[in-house]
Design a protein around this motif. Structure first.
Motif, PDB file in Angstrom:
ATOM      1  N   VAL A 195       0.835  -1.202   0.000  1.00 35.69           N
ATOM      2  CA  VAL A 195       0.000   0.000   0.000  1.00 35.69           C
ATOM      3  C   VAL A 195       0.868   1.249   0.000  1.00 35.69           C
ATOM      4  CG1 VAL A 195      -1.957  -1.088   1.164  1.00 35.69           C
ATOM      5  CG2 VAL A 195      -0.223   0.055   2.511  1.00 35.69           C
TER       6      VAL A 195
ATOM      7  N   GLN B  84      -5.973   3.016  -0.362  1.00 35.11           N
ATOM      8  CA  GLN B  84      -5.568   1.610  -0.342  1.00 35.11           C
ATOM      9  C   GLN B  84      -5.602   1.065   1.085  1.00 35.11           C
ATOM     10  OE1 GLN B  84      -1.728   2.059  -2.153  1.00 35.11           O
ATOM     11  NE2 GLN B  84      -2.472   1.419  -4.175  1.00 35.11           N
ATOM     12  N   TRP B  85      -5.082   1.833   2.035  1.00 39.12           N
ATOM     13  CA  TRP B  85      -5.051   1.410   3.432  1.00 39.12           C
ATOM     14  C   TRP B  85      -6.466   1.153   3.951  1.00 39.12           C
ATOM     15  CZ3 TRP B  85      -1.826  -0.470   6.857  1.00 39.12           C
ATOM     16  CH2 TRP B  85      -2.200  -0.471   8.196  1.00 39.12           C
TER      17      TRP B  85
END
Length: 81
Positions: free
Chosen positions: A7, A12-13
């Protein structure tokens, strides 16, 4: 089956699945001022986490509670500063 994820952005996280086994955070990532607590407890199958250099600039607290499968944690230079 190992699930390896890299990531580099908050989006994304925030969308990471809980079943990952290996997590890499790209260098100079996740330095968002709103991220002050890094809570890894949802990743029950996590075996390895690699954090690149200069990541998590604003994080003041890290939670790794209940990660019984965790084998390795690598933290790059100047992360969590």
């Amino acid at each position: 089956m190992n699930t390896v994820i890299t990531v580099s952005t908050m989006n994304q996280w925030n969308t990471l699945g809980s079943g990952i086994t290996e997590l890499t955070v790209a260098t100079n990532s996740l330095n968002d001022a709103s991220l002050t607590v890094l809570d890894l407890t949802r990743f029950k199958r996590l075996k390895k986490i690699v954090i690149g250099d200069e990541c998590f600039m604003y994080v003041k607290e890290v939670k790794m509670i209940g990660l019984s499968e965790l084998e390795s944690v690598e933290i790059g230079m100047n992360s969590f500063t």
